[in-house]
Write an enzyme that holds these catalytic residues in place. Structure first.
Site, PDB file in Angstrom:
ATOM      1  N   GLU A  94       0.797  -1.296   0.075  1.00 11.27           N
ATOM      2  CA  GLU A  94      -0.001   0.030  -0.212  1.00 11.27           C
ATOM      3  C   GLU A  94       1.061   1.366  -0.041  1.00 11.27           C
ATOM      4  OE1 GLU A  94      -4.135  -1.206   1.648  1.00 11.27           O
ATOM      5  OE2 GLU A  94      -2.543  -0.740   3.382  1.00 11.27           O
ATOM      6  N   CYS A 107       3.510   8.602   0.900  1.00 18.62           N
ATOM      7  CA  CYS A 107       4.227   7.699   1.856  1.00 18.62           C
ATOM      8  C   CYS A 107       4.163   6.505   1.339  1.00 18.62           C
ATOM      9  CB  CYS A 107       3.045   7.788   3.223  1.00 18.62           C
ATOM     10  SG  CYS A 107       3.519   6.498   4.369  1.00 18.62           S
ATOM     11  N   CYS A 114       6.737  -6.701   7.551  1.00 21.54           N
ATOM     12  CA  CYS A 114       7.811  -5.995   8.269  1.00 21.54           C
ATOM     13  C   CYS A 114       8.232  -7.048   9.328  1.00 21.54           C
ATOM     14  CB  CYS A 114       7.373  -4.791   8.978  1.00 21.54           C
ATOM     15  SG  CYS A 114       8.605  -3.746   9.868  1.00 21.54           S
ATOM     16  N   CYS A 118       6.579  -4.366  15.961  1.00 28.79           N
ATOM     17  CA  CYS A 118       6.112  -3.558  17.233  1.00 28.79           C
ATOM     18  C   CYS A 118       4.433  -3.810  17.402  1.00 28.79           C
ATOM     19  CB  CYS A 118       6.145  -2.027  16.210  1.00 28.79           C
ATOM     20  SG  CYS A 118       7.605  -1.573  15.844  1.00 28.79           S
ATOM     21  N   CYS A 121       1.361  -1.876  15.566  1.00 25.47           N
ATOM     22  CA  CYS A 121       1.515  -1.672  14.002  1.00 25.47           C
ATOM     23  C   CYS A 121       0.835  -3.128  13.541  1.00 25.47           C
ATOM     24  CB  CYS A 121       2.887  -1.318  13.658  1.00 25.47           C
ATOM     25  SG  CYS A 121       2.829  -0.922  11.976  1.00 25.47           S
ATOM     26  N   CYS A 344      -0.843   6.076   9.795  1.00 25.39           N
ATOM     27  CA  CYS A 344       0.457   5.371  10.353  1.00 25.39           C
ATOM     28  C   CYS A 344      -0.041   4.272  10.874  1.00 25.39           C
ATOM     29  CB  CYS A 344       0.995   6.247  11.178  1.00 25.39           C
ATOM     30  SG  CYS A 344       1.894   7.999  10.698  1.00 25.39           S
TER      31      CYS A 344
HETATM   32  N1  SAH Z   1       9.391   1.106  10.158  1.00 23.38           N
HETATM   33  C1  SAH Z   1       9.543   2.630  10.226  1.00 23.38           C
HETATM   34  C2  SAH Z   1       8.346   3.313   9.183  1.00 23.38           C
HETATM   35  C3  SAH Z   1       6.937   2.714   9.352  1.00 23.38           C
HETATM   36  S1  SAH Z   1       5.969   3.062  10.611  1.00 23.38           S
HETATM   37  C4  SAH Z   1       9.303   3.388  11.692  1.00 23.38           C
HETATM   38  O1  SAH Z   1       9.213   2.218  12.467  1.00 23.38           O
HETATM   39  O2  SAH Z   1       9.437   4.490  11.611  1.00 23.38           O
HETATM   40  C5  SAH Z   1       5.699   4.805  10.356  1.00 23.38           C
HETATM   41  C6  SAH Z   1       5.271   5.511  11.653  1.00 23.38           C
HETATM   42  O3  SAH Z   1       3.954   5.192  12.040  1.00 23.38           O
HETATM   43  C7  SAH Z   1       6.229   5.380  12.894  1.00 23.38           C
HETATM   44  O4  SAH Z   1       6.501   6.537  13.634  1.00 23.38           O
HETATM   45  C8  SAH Z   1       5.442   4.442  13.696  1.00 23.38           C
HETATM   46  O5  SAH Z   1       5.644   4.634  15.174  1.00 23.38           O
HETATM   47  C9  SAH Z   1       3.969   4.796  13.668  1.00 23.38           C
HETATM   48  N2  SAH Z   1       2.679   4.046  13.668  1.00 23.38           N
HETATM   49  C10 SAH Z   1       2.920   2.861  13.708  1.00 23.38           C
HETATM   50  N3  SAH Z   1       1.618   2.207  13.810  1.00 23.38           N
HETATM   51  C11 SAH Z   1       0.758   3.308  14.422  1.00 23.38           C
HETATM   52  C12 SAH Z   1      -0.435   3.416  14.960  1.00 23.38           C
HETATM   53  N4  SAH Z   1      -1.117   2.427  15.025  1.00 23.38           N
HETATM   54  N5  SAH Z   1      -0.763   4.870  15.498  1.00 23.38           N
HETATM   55  C13 SAH Z   1       0.086   5.917  15.083  1.00 23.38           C
HETATM   56  N6  SAH Z   1       1.348   5.741  14.600  1.00 23.38           N
HETATM   57  C14 SAH Z   1       1.803   4.471  14.334  1.00 23.38           C
END
Ligand code: SAH
Length: 355
Positions: A94, A107, A114, A118, A121, A344
């Protein structure tokens, strides 16, 4: 596409020059080819009118130009668009377009899935399927650019991509070589020619790659800090065990020292009852003392698979206020495209049973 042909979009300028030299052609053919691909955005060698018929035939026999299949475009009520693209092997990724006052920020994803695990996510839930190739990273921009050109834009809206964030699916520094090569072509004067200051790579914090990132590119870096203590950060982001907060802040401090023009940002997800207390804010103040970095506070974007919640508005305001009274500048980044799961942490590949 033919499996034994080379995708020109995976080749750097030097690799293309070598290819042409091997055929007895002058190296400037490589520059011309880049211009056809990234400036004129053609899809076939036979459109390259300053190449002889023989050269075009030779190219077609040996190489091809890949593209992505657009499976679906969803438009949010705030104008954000989410693209679902199919790759040559059937995997899907996406990409999100966020138009805003004459700017178009895209984006992009860097991996299918991944492996950073985390907890908050959605992409993490599918695990890592594979790295994206250079061509697949760049093609996301080429496809979105194409859709911008054909869309009838409002007069205030630009039809060019102005900013790029690598904040989609995947961890960019985990696909280091391809991401660096894609950034080279994105910023190259004969490539997509985007200004490095308009490109931001976001990382979970692979500390051992940050110094090398600094040497290889001068685009901006965003560090997903997301917690104020190692204990909470490790519980949310298992990578923190290997690369704790202090080590990460040290790495980004030297990244900044070596190039003060590069923007470095911190991202901090505000999660109700987990990262949003007054104590968290005070701990952040202590951690970030003397750092000139801007911090983006991202209210958690929920999705049905997870139980975390966004904090109430007063909590978010209070958190920001504490930072402000201690001279830490923060910005509340309300994610765009939440209603179409384009925000995000809400991106993922299409499951075979989904339409
Ligand atoms: N792997 C990279 C890029 C992808 S995530 C990273 O970790 O930075 C992009 C951003 O979205 C990151 O700052 C992550 O912390 C945030 N993010 C991920 N899941 C989220 C959620 N459910 N709500 C808000 N931000 C989120």
């Amino acid at each position: 596409m033919s499996k034994d042909k080379v995708d020109c979009k995976n080749l750097s300028l030097t690799e293309l020059e070598n290819l042409f030299s091997g055929w007895g052609e002058p190296p400037f053919r490589a520059t011309q080819l880049l211009q056809w691909i990234y400036k004129k955005k053609v899809h076939h060698f036979n459109e390259m009118s300053n190449f002889s018929y023989e050269l075009r035939q030779k190219l077609s026999a040996f190489a091809y130009l890949s593209s992505l299949k657009t499976k679906k475009i969803q438009t949010s009520s705030d104008g954000t668009q989410k693209f679902l693209f199919e790759l040559e092997d059937g995997e899907t990724i996406e990409t999100v377009l966020m138009p805003h006052r004459g700017r178009n920020t895209v984006c992009i994803s860097t991996q299918v899935g991944c492996r950073m695990k985390c907890k908050f996510c959605l992409t993490a839930k599918q695990g890592l399927i594979r790295h994206l190739k250079v061509s697949e990273i760049l093609n996301q921009l080429l496809e979105v650019q194409l859709s911008l050109r054909v869309a009838s834009c409002a007069p205030w809206q630009s039809n060019r991509i102005t900013n790029v964030v690598m904040m989609g699916m995947g961890e960019p520094l985990d696909n280091f070589t391809n991401v660096i090569s894609a950034l080279e072509l994105m910023t190259h004067p004969h490539g997509l020619e985007l200004a490095p200051r308009r490109i931001t790579v976001s990382t979970v914090g692979l500390a051992h790659k940050i110094a090398e990132f600094g040497k290889k590119t001068n685009v901006n870096l965003a560090l997903s800090l997301n917690a104020s203590s190692n204990e909470v950060r490790t519980s949310l982001m298992p990578m923190n065990k290997a690369y704790p907060i202090e080590r990460l802040l040290e790495e980004i401090r030297s990244l900044y020292k070596n190039n003060k023009k590069r923007k470095i940002m911190l991202e901090y997800i505000l999660m109700d009852g987990i990262t949003d207390s007054d104590e968290d804010a005070y701990r952040l103040v202590k951690l970030l003392k003397g750092f000139p970095f801007k911090i983006n506070l991202i209210p958690f974007n929920s999705h049905s698979d997870l139980t975390y919640r966004e904090p109430p508005l007063e909590r978010i305001d209070r958190f920001q206020e504490i930072l402000k009274t201690h001279d830490i500048f923060s910005f509340i980044r309300w994610s765009k495209g939440r209603d179409v799961s384009a925000a995000c942490g809400q991106l993922r590949s299409l499951h075979p049973t989904q339409s």
